[in-house]
Write an enzyme that holds these catalytic residues in place. Structure first.
Site, PDB file in Angstrom:
ATOM      1  N   GLU A 123      10.955   0.702 -18.542  1.00 11.16           N
ATOM      2  CA  GLU A 123       9.958  -0.754 -18.604  1.00 11.16           C
ATOM      3  C   GLU A 123       8.119  -0.328 -19.919  1.00 11.16           C
ATOM      4  O   GLU A 123       8.502   1.141 -20.219  1.00 11.16           O
ATOM      5  CB  GLU A 123       8.871  -0.108 -17.107  1.00 11.16           C
ATOM      6  CG  GLU A 123       7.295  -0.222 -16.730  1.00 11.16           C
ATOM      7  CD  GLU A 123       7.018   0.756 -15.247  1.00 11.16           C
ATOM      8  OE1 GLU A 123       7.733   0.907 -14.712  1.00 11.16           O
ATOM      9  OE2 GLU A 123       6.086   0.626 -15.481  1.00 11.16           O
ATOM     10  N   HIS A 135       9.768   8.319  -8.273  1.00 12.66           N
ATOM     11  CA  HIS A 135      10.534   7.737  -8.235  1.00 12.66           C
ATOM     12  C   HIS A 135      12.107   9.309  -8.137  1.00 12.66           C
ATOM     13  O   HIS A 135      13.154   8.940  -7.770  1.00 12.66           O
ATOM     14  CB  HIS A 135      11.814   7.010  -9.039  1.00 12.66           C
ATOM     15  CG  HIS A 135      10.837   5.690 -10.153  1.00 12.66           C
ATOM     16  ND1 HIS A 135      11.592   5.618 -11.284  1.00 12.66           N
ATOM     17  CD2 HIS A 135       9.876   5.139  -9.505  1.00 12.66           C
ATOM     18  CE1 HIS A 135      10.661   4.364 -11.418  1.00 12.66           C
ATOM     19  NE2 HIS A 135       9.819   3.876 -10.200  1.00 12.66           N
ATOM     20  N   ASN A 163      13.893   0.711 -10.864  1.00 17.11           N
ATOM     21  CA  ASN A 163      12.332   1.141  -9.882  1.00 17.11           C
ATOM     22  C   ASN A 163      13.100   0.899  -8.052  1.00 17.11           C
ATOM     23  O   ASN A 163      14.094  -0.450  -8.227  1.00 17.11           O
ATOM     24  CB  ASN A 163      11.206  -0.179  -9.851  1.00 17.11           C
ATOM     25  CG  ASN A 163      11.105  -0.128 -11.990  1.00 17.11           C
ATOM     26  OD1 ASN A 163      12.255  -0.482 -12.507  1.00 17.11           O
ATOM     27  ND2 ASN A 163      10.025   0.540 -12.190  1.00 17.11           N
TER      28      ASN A 163
HETATM   29  P1  FDA Z   1       7.000   6.287   0.479  1.00 13.20           P
HETATM   30  O1  FDA Z   1       6.834   7.595  -0.018  1.00 13.20           O
HETATM   31  O2  FDA Z   1       6.977   5.110   0.721  1.00 13.20           O
HETATM   32  O3  FDA Z   1       6.307   6.433   2.208  1.00 13.20           O
HETATM   33  C1  FDA Z   1       6.557   7.493   3.183  1.00 13.20           C
HETATM   34  C2  FDA Z   1       5.844   7.676   3.917  1.00 13.20           C
HETATM   35  O4  FDA Z   1       5.191   9.271   5.033  1.00 13.20           O
HETATM   36  C3  FDA Z   1       3.437   7.733   2.854  1.00 13.20           C
HETATM   37  O5  FDA Z   1       2.751   7.183   3.594  1.00 13.20           O
HETATM   38  C4  FDA Z   1       3.491   9.265   3.510  1.00 13.20           C
HETATM   39  O6  FDA Z   1       1.929   9.538   3.401  1.00 13.20           O
HETATM   40  C5  FDA Z   1       3.894   9.652   4.782  1.00 13.20           C
HETATM   41  N1  FDA Z   1       4.264  11.012   5.090  1.00 13.20           N
HETATM   42  C6  FDA Z   1       5.139  12.018   4.124  1.00 13.20           C
HETATM   43  N2  FDA Z   1       5.122  13.250   5.166  1.00 13.20           N
HETATM   44  C7  FDA Z   1       4.862  12.766   5.874  1.00 13.20           C
HETATM   45  C8  FDA Z   1       4.774  13.857   7.488  1.00 13.20           C
HETATM   46  N3  FDA Z   1       5.107  14.576   7.871  1.00 13.20           N
HETATM   47  N4  FDA Z   1       3.673  12.880   8.544  1.00 13.20           N
HETATM   48  C9  FDA Z   1       3.214  11.793   8.454  1.00 13.20           C
HETATM   49  N5  FDA Z   1       3.452  10.954   7.707  1.00 13.20           N
HETATM   50  C10 FDA Z   1       4.123  10.861   6.450  1.00 13.20           C
HETATM   51  N6  FDA Z   1       9.266   2.043  -7.676  1.00 13.20           N
HETATM   52  C11 FDA Z   1       9.369   0.182  -7.794  1.00 13.20           C
HETATM   53  O7  FDA Z   1      10.250  -0.056  -7.259  1.00 13.20           O
HETATM   54  N7  FDA Z   1       8.703  -0.758  -8.608  1.00 13.20           N
HETATM   55  C12 FDA Z   1       7.425   0.367  -9.246  1.00 13.20           C
HETATM   56  O8  FDA Z   1       6.671  -0.860  -9.335  1.00 13.20           O
HETATM   57  C13 FDA Z   1       7.097   1.479  -8.718  1.00 13.20           C
HETATM   58  N8  FDA Z   1       5.846   2.260  -9.036  1.00 13.20           N
HETATM   59  C14 FDA Z   1       5.349   3.006  -8.617  1.00 13.20           C
HETATM   60  C15 FDA Z   1       4.207   4.089  -9.600  1.00 13.20           C
HETATM   61  C16 FDA Z   1       3.697   4.765  -8.915  1.00 13.20           C
HETATM   62  C17 FDA Z   1       2.881   5.499  -9.532  1.00 13.20           C
HETATM   63  C18 FDA Z   1       4.627   5.902  -7.809  1.00 13.20           C
HETATM   64  C19 FDA Z   1       4.010   7.119  -7.173  1.00 13.20           C
HETATM   65  C20 FDA Z   1       5.733   5.208  -7.276  1.00 13.20           C
HETATM   66  C21 FDA Z   1       6.083   3.633  -7.518  1.00 13.20           C
HETATM   67  N9  FDA Z   1       7.349   3.261  -6.959  1.00 13.20           N
HETATM   68  C22 FDA Z   1       7.796   2.171  -7.723  1.00 13.20           C
HETATM   69  C23 FDA Z   1       8.513   4.060  -6.181  1.00 13.20           C
HETATM   70  C24 FDA Z   1       7.831   3.433  -4.970  1.00 13.20           C
HETATM   71  O9  FDA Z   1       6.690   3.375  -4.758  1.00 13.20           O
HETATM   72  C25 FDA Z   1       8.932   4.618  -4.190  1.00 13.20           C
HETATM   73  O10 FDA Z   1      10.324   4.858  -4.351  1.00 13.20           O
HETATM   74  C26 FDA Z   1       8.966   4.315  -2.895  1.00 13.20           C
HETATM   75  O11 FDA Z   1       7.527   4.043  -2.032  1.00 13.20           O
HETATM   76  C27 FDA Z   1       9.367   5.574  -1.726  1.00 13.20           C
HETATM   77  O12 FDA Z   1       9.906   4.701  -0.172  1.00 13.20           O
HETATM   78  P2  FDA Z   1       9.708   5.161   1.164  1.00 13.20           P
HETATM   79  O13 FDA Z   1       9.806   4.313   2.006  1.00 13.20           O
HETATM   80  O14 FDA Z   1      11.472   5.728   0.703  1.00 13.20           O
HETATM   81  O15 FDA Z   1       8.624   6.644   1.207  1.00 13.20           O
END
Ligand code: FDA
Length: 500
Positions: A355, A440, A478
């Site tokens: 990217e 990621h 991503n």
């Molecule tokens: P995700 O992390 O989204 O959701 C998990 C949720 O569970 C969270 O809200 C968390 O708080 C909650 N949780 C965790 N443990 C818990 C518990 N014990 N009890 C209750 N709740 C709990 N990807 C992409 O495709 N394009 C992009 O441009 C980007 N850019 C990017 C930038 C930045 C800064 C980050 C941090 C990440 C990205 N990503 C990305 C990655 C993308 O955001 C990521 O892959 C997904 O959010 C993952 O989705 P999930 O459903 O796996 O978990």
């Protein structure tokens, strides 16, 4: 409330959780989502829900007294700021060899991410998930995911002329001069809204330095798409500021789910247990893996597969910056939303998808910044540490070397052609490669290994994994479109066969 019994409980409200919530509620099932972060729907004293990147406050950071920016330094100075400890939107979870950035709140990663919505290359998808019918994925579930996420593409005529994307055009030009292919990348940020921002007609968000600490407008995060639709069914309950700590078989049937209620400073104020017929783990690759590894090791879910905790990867993430010549400026005004990538994935000598990332500093930096997704084959495992009672991740920083080598092959060539050098001041005082963190996280509970071919946890009927933990370490782009589409596929099957 403690003692309640619910038909379906979803742990986490990111991509896996939001898809699960929408499809279950549409099927008429009362669904309870438990999310440890807050709901980002109420403005602070400044009238804004989220803070910007150049003036971060407590809303920026999950339970820490300092921000922890990925680009941590600039010309010899650390640029992190002190903030009050608060349930802020971006977490940088620290393991011994890597820091994992994650979004916290209703919408999970969608609140903090760059919105890049990339469907993986079909040949690579088939290689990493050979048990999944790829016809079904590419004909039905990827289109369904893209449509429901609200994916759109930039108006290319506007892209070519706007100052806000000079950084991307410079990144493209320098890549192409070295013979590398570039491609436009779709996004969930509304590019029509962005055009109005540029024209001064609406409040700036993507053009106002907002992204990793949340966007106050423009971005279609999950709370505006999947979760809003689920809520409209009247069948959805979301409980925020509750962290699930334990899932155990209940007397009779179903599972007892124990959770800690926290206040906005992270203090535990109550502990509750509810019973659910079905439990969907959607706490993200790290959150889900940590819970399951701990439950297995502590003998609470002893029959979980030995594959639980295995197969984790950082999607090959490597960041790096180049210093352009002064005649290849990148612009003082930069959109925070990436829209262009270097696609060298099919080159076996340097397989990367990079990217072209913004560095919206409000001044001309001449920096081209890249987030490279490399085809790094290294993997790690989550393990329960009985000494600390916590779950460790075995990833060592040295495991990034293969990824660095792949990225270096591409950017060395560009530097050579351009007569330019790397920036060594962005990730430390003198440090070229941003290889100590990932955006990621993927894997830890891999589909058809730790679960059956639809995310069912072997040995425990009614327990499912729905999130990035299912994806084996590297999806080549991503990841959220992959995670969303896989969740769409799995929940489709689960509703048809398990929910009656
Ligand atoms: P995700 O992390 O989204 O959701 C998990 C949720 O569970 C969270 O809200 C968390 O708080 C909650 N949780 C965790 N443990 C818990 C518990 N014990 N009890 C209750 N709740 C709990 N990807 C992409 O495709 N394009 C992009 O441009 C980007 N850019 C990017 C930038 C930045 C800064 C980050 C941090 C990440 C990205 N990503 C990305 C990655 C993308 O955001 C990521 O892959 C997904 O959010 C993952 O989705 P999930 O459903 O796996 O978990």
């Amino acid at each position: 409330n403690s003692g309640d019994r619910v038909p379906a409980l979803v742990i986490g409200s990111g991509y896996g959780g939001a898809v699960t919530a929408l499809r279950l509620t549409q099927a008429g099932i009362d669904t309870h989502v438990v999310e440890m972060g807050r709901s980002w729907d109420t403005p602070g004293a400044d009238g804004k829900i989220f803070c910007g990147m150049l003036n971060p406050d407590k809303r920026s950071t999950w339970l820490s007294t300092s921000t922890d920016q990925p680009v941590s330094n600039f010309m010899g100075f650390g640029i992190n700021k002190s903030v009050d400890k608060y349930v802020g939107v971006l977490d940088s979870e620290k393991f011994s060899g890597i820091k994992v950035y994650q979004g916290r709140g209703v919408g999970g990663g969608s609140l903090a991410n760059g919105g890049m919505a990339v469907t993986p290359k079909r040949a690579w998808f088939e290689e990493i998930l050979p048990s999944v019918d790829s016809n079904e994925m590419y004909n039905t579930f990827f289109p369904r995911a893209n449509a429901t996420l609200g994916v759109n593409t930039i108006d290319q005529t506007w892209f070519e002329s706007t100052p806000w994307y000079q950084f991307a055009r410079t990144g493209r030009k320098t890549a192409q001069r070295s013979g590398f292919a570039t491609t436009f990348v779709p996004n969930v940020y509304d590019f029509e809204y962005m055009k109005k921002e540029a024209a001064g007609q609406v409040t700036k968000s993507g053009l106002g330095g907002e992204v990793i600490y949340g966007n106050n407008a423009g971005k279609k995060s999950l709370d505006k798409t999947y979760l809003a639709q689920a809520s409209a069914t009247g069948k959805l309950t979301i409980t925020t500021l509750h962290r699930v700590t334990k899932v155990a078989p209940a007397a009779g049937a179903g599972y007892d789910v124990t959770m800690e209620q926290i206040d906005e400073q992270g203090n535990v104020v109550a502990t509750k247990t509810v019973t659910a017929d079905k439990v969907f783990f959607a706490a993200g690759s790290v959150g889900t893996s940590k819970l399951l590894v701990a439950m297995k090791a502590q003998g609470i879910l002893p029959n979980l597969s030995g594959e639980v905790g295995e197969g984790w990867g950082n999607n090959g993430n490597i960041m790096v910056g180049r210093a352009n010549h002064m005649w290849d400026a990148t612009g003082k005004d930069q959109a925070t939303i990436p829209t262009m990538g270097i696609d060298n994935w099919s080159d076996p000598a340097a397989p990367i998808f990079a990217e072209i990332a913004p560095l919206p500093a409000g001044l001309e930096t001449y920096v081209s910044l890249y987030l490279a997704i490399t085809k790094n084959p290294e993997r790690a495992r989550f393990q329960f540490n009985s000494g600390t009672g916590k779950v460790d991740l075995s990833w060592a920083q040295s495991q990034n070397q293969k990824g660095i080598d792949m990225a270096k092959a591409v950017f060395d060539k560009i530097n050579q052609k351009e007569g330019t050098i790397y920036r060594t001041d962005l990730f430390g005082v003198v440090k070229t490669w941003g290889d100590h963190f990932t955006y990621h996280p993927l894997g830890g509970c891999v589909l058809n290994k730790a679960t059956d071919n639809y995310g069912r946890l072997n040995g425990y009927p009614g327990l499912y994994v729905m999130d990035g933990a299912l994806v084996p370490g590297n999806t080549g782009v991503n990841p959220f479109v992959t995670i969303t589409a896989l969740a769409e596929r799995n929940i489709d099957k689960i509703i048809a066969t398990d929910m009656h």
